[in-house]
Design an enzyme around this catalytic site. Structure first.
Site, PDB file in Angstrom:
ATOM      1  N   GLU A 129      36.571 -18.107   2.900  1.00 14.59           N
ATOM      2  CA  GLU A 129      37.961 -17.980   2.089  1.00 14.59           C
ATOM      3  C   GLU A 129      38.339 -16.452   2.794  1.00 14.59           C
ATOM      4  O   GLU A 129      38.701 -15.773   1.680  1.00 14.59           O
ATOM      5  CB  GLU A 129      37.860 -18.376   0.619  1.00 14.59           C
ATOM      6  CG  GLU A 129      37.407 -19.672   0.395  1.00 14.59           C
ATOM      7  CD  GLU A 129      37.000 -19.690  -1.081  1.00 14.59           C
ATOM      8  OE1 GLU A 129      36.741 -18.665  -1.815  1.00 14.59           O
ATOM      9  OE2 GLU A 129      36.582 -20.832  -1.626  1.00 14.59           O
TER      10      GLU A 129
ATOM     11  N   LYS B 251      46.342 -16.337  -2.136  1.00 15.45           N
ATOM     12  CA  LYS B 251      47.038 -15.287  -2.993  1.00 15.45           C
ATOM     13  C   LYS B 251      47.208 -14.000  -2.325  1.00 15.45           C
ATOM     14  O   LYS B 251      48.013 -13.214  -2.790  1.00 15.45           O
ATOM     15  CB  LYS B 251      46.067 -15.277  -4.081  1.00 15.45           C
ATOM     16  CG  LYS B 251      44.890 -14.399  -3.920  1.00 15.45           C
ATOM     17  CD  LYS B 251      44.217 -13.996  -5.350  1.00 15.45           C
ATOM     18  CE  LYS B 251      43.055 -13.311  -5.278  1.00 15.45           C
ATOM     19  NZ  LYS B 251      41.946 -13.897  -4.546  1.00 15.45           N
TER      20      LYS B 251
ATOM     21  N   HIS C 101      31.874 -15.274  -3.981  1.00 15.66           N
ATOM     22  CA  HIS C 101      32.527 -14.237  -3.588  1.00 15.66           C
ATOM     23  C   HIS C 101      32.080 -12.887  -3.710  1.00 15.66           C
ATOM     24  O   HIS C 101      31.627 -12.540  -4.890  1.00 15.66           O
ATOM     25  CB  HIS C 101      34.143 -14.422  -4.161  1.00 15.66           C
ATOM     26  CG  HIS C 101      35.330 -13.542  -3.572  1.00 15.66           C
ATOM     27  ND1 HIS C 101      35.035 -12.159  -3.063  1.00 15.66           N
ATOM     28  CD2 HIS C 101      36.349 -13.814  -3.082  1.00 15.66           C
ATOM     29  CE1 HIS C 101      35.925 -11.768  -2.248  1.00 15.66           C
ATOM     30  NE2 HIS C 101      37.110 -12.896  -2.366  1.00 15.66           N
TER      31      HIS C 101
HETATM   32  C1  PLP Z   1      41.046 -13.714  -3.653  1.00 16.28           C
HETATM   33  C2  PLP Z   1      40.172 -14.601  -3.135  1.00 16.28           C
HETATM   34  C3  PLP Z   1      39.704 -14.747  -1.886  1.00 16.28           C
HETATM   35  C4  PLP Z   1      40.313 -13.787  -0.511  1.00 16.28           C
HETATM   36  O1  PLP Z   1      39.339 -12.673  -0.966  1.00 16.28           O
HETATM   37  P1  PLP Z   1      39.544 -11.471   0.212  1.00 16.28           P
HETATM   38  O2  PLP Z   1      38.654 -10.301  -0.100  1.00 16.28           O
HETATM   39  O3  PLP Z   1      40.893 -10.984   0.474  1.00 16.28           O
HETATM   40  O4  PLP Z   1      38.876 -12.096   1.554  1.00 16.28           O
HETATM   41  C5  PLP Z   1      38.911 -15.586  -1.521  1.00 16.28           C
HETATM   42  N1  PLP Z   1      38.592 -16.566  -2.563  1.00 16.28           N
HETATM   43  C6  PLP Z   1      38.686 -16.635  -3.520  1.00 16.28           C
HETATM   44  C7  PLP Z   1      38.151 -17.554  -4.720  1.00 16.28           C
HETATM   45  C8  PLP Z   1      39.426 -15.523  -4.181  1.00 16.28           C
HETATM   46  O5  PLP Z   1      39.935 -15.565  -5.364  1.00 16.28           O
END
Ligand code: PLP
Length: 461
Positions: free
Chosen positions: A268, A65, A194
């Site tokens: 991620e 995304k 996250h």
């Molecule tokens: C948006 C998102 C990410 C990416 O996060 P960054 O801060 O850009 O590294 C990773 N995992 C999930 C589930 C997300 O929604």
């Protein structure tokens, strides 16, 4: 051989060129007026190299995304990353590059039923959840899925928080969810979290990893044998940022809480990989001077200059609204000797909200001059809209020759992806900026390039 769209071709830089010289080249030829991006593939490759060096135990699954450009995905696939997808369309885009479904995690804890069915039909079996409804849907639609419980563990300081939307409480909610999963016969394989995007509190990873350990331990009392730990996103990626501190904390926390090397550890990262790879150049099409009159003398002064550029918050700069990005304008031309005055920068639409920079000291620029913005690769283009009839800027993709040598034969890239830069450009950045530094320039920490020996260690595995 796959035919590659001209727009997606990577232009190979000669030894005299760099991102800034390419920007000048484009900006000052053919009456260029539209805003445009230059994307440096080498920057993404160097980020990957850095990730592998700093976090050797953590497999990156790039969060699509953040920037879903096909070239970005192809380069990352070539480098061997996995992918974090949040929808059916993102899964299809990644699968279209012949990425195996087991290199994808469907990391959206709240998925529409049709998307779960799709994941089942293409064999993307790893999915996250943080609520009971999801468990019932998965039991019905994809009973063989490998589920990952997403817990909430927020950084106290982050560019964009996610905890209010996703993640169950690891102490008060996770145990009950795992009991339900167990009774439904669902295969839960691990824990994800996250800490927040653009994490500015590295210790958050220690807290989250420790909380994940407790969930692992509770799960084993139910008979589960968790074997996946997913550290999510949050790693910064702009010029002058570093993941060193975060990596240090992650590595020591893994040693402390997950010493067993058979536990698969993934993350991620989104922003980390793409933020600094994209540089945006915008053209000034209007200027308004705000004049103040001294009530006593009647003398007038130019109190403030408003610059109007051809990309704004409905386009690339949506990152100001959605991603709380701090924008740093860098004039392209050398204005040595020019007086700096209080200025603001505005987007092209007729909405008053469309302001890019509120107050900054800028030299005296003219209509037709260019302002450059670095660190524009994360959460910009995929969200941009052509509201009010202003087009989304075109992207010119470039790579240094050594990066081309490195990638050209690695699938899914092919020679057809590359072409030599048509007009050799001169290296101009150092010259024109050496005797002229804007006070608001960010501190630059360059990642060393041309380190072929290091590339070889991981690219060809
Ligand atoms: C948006 C998102 C990410 C990416 O996060 P960054 O801060 O850009 O590294 C990773 N995992 C999930 C589930 C997300 O929604």
């Amino acid at each position: 051989m796959k035919i590659v769209n001209a727009e997606e071709r990577v232009h190979i830089l000669d030894s005299q060129s760099n991102v800034w010289s390419v920007i000048r080249e484009i900006a000052y030829t053919n009456n260029q007026e539209e805003a445009f991006y230059v994307c440096d593939i080498g920057d993404i490759v160097r980020k990957h190299k850095m990730w592998k060096a700093r976090l050797p135990r953590v497999e990156p699954y790039y969060a699509v995304k953040c920037n879903d450009s096909l070239t970005v995905l192809e380069v990352l696939s070539t480098l061997g990353t996995g992918f974090d997808c949040a929808s059916k369309a993102e899964i299809n885009k990644v699968l279209s590059m012949n990425v195996r479904p087991d290199r994808i995690i469907f990391a959206n804890p709240a998925k529409p039923a049709s998307h779960i069915r799709h994941a089942a039909s293409v064999g993307v079996s790893r999915m996250t959840f943080d609520n009971e409804t999801e468990l019932h849907k998965v039991k019905k639609l994809y009973p063989n899925a490998e589920m990952v419980i997403r817990i909430r563990s927020d950084a106290v300081d982050a560019q964009a928080q996610l905890g209010m939307k996703f993640g169950c409480n690891p102490i008060t909610e996770a145990p009950e969810l795992l009991r339900i999963a167990r009774s439904l016969g669902i295969n839960v394989i691990g824990v994800s979290f996250h800490v927040g995007s653009g994490c500015r509190e590295p210790e958050a990873f220690q807290r989250a990893i420790s909380a994940a350990r407790d969930v692992f331990d509770y799960a084993s009392t139910l008979g589960y044998q968790f074997h996946l730990l997913d550290l999510g996103g949050g790693y910064p990626g702009g010029h002058g940022t570093s993941i060193d501190k975060i990596a240090e904390i992650i590595n020591s926390s893994l040693d402390e809480y997950f010493p067993d090397p058979s536990i698969e550890v993934i993350a991620e990262p989104g922003r980390f990989y793409v933020c600094s790879a994209y540089t945006l150049a915008c053209n000034i099409h209007s200027i308004r001077n705000v004049i103040e009159t001294d009530p006593e003398t009647g003398n007038t002064t130019n109190a403030h200059t408003m610059y109007y550029i051809n990309d704004g918050v409905y386009g690339s700069f949506n990152c100001i609204l959605y991603d709380h990005q701090v924008i740093v304008p860098m004039p392209l031309k050398d204005y040595a000797g020019s007086k700096y005055q209080p200025s603001s920068i505005w987007g092209p639409t007729c909405d008053g909200l469309d302001q890019v920079v509120e107050n900054v000291l800028l030299p005296d620029m003219k209509v037709g001059d260019w302002i450059v913005f670095e660190d524009m690769g994360a959460y910009t283009l995929p969200v941009a809209s052509p509201f009010n009839g202003f087009p989304i800027p075109k992207v010119h993709i470039v790579a240094e020759e050594n990066i081309w040598m490195l990638l050209q034969d690695l699938l899914p890239l092919s020679d057809d992806h590359f072409e030599m830069l048509k007009v050799p450009a001169k290296k101009m950045r150092e010259e024109s900026f050496s005797d002229f530094t804007l006070p608001h320039f960010p501190i630059r920490i360059e990642i060393p390039a041309n380190d072929d020996a290091l590339f070889e260690q991981y690219v060809i595995d």
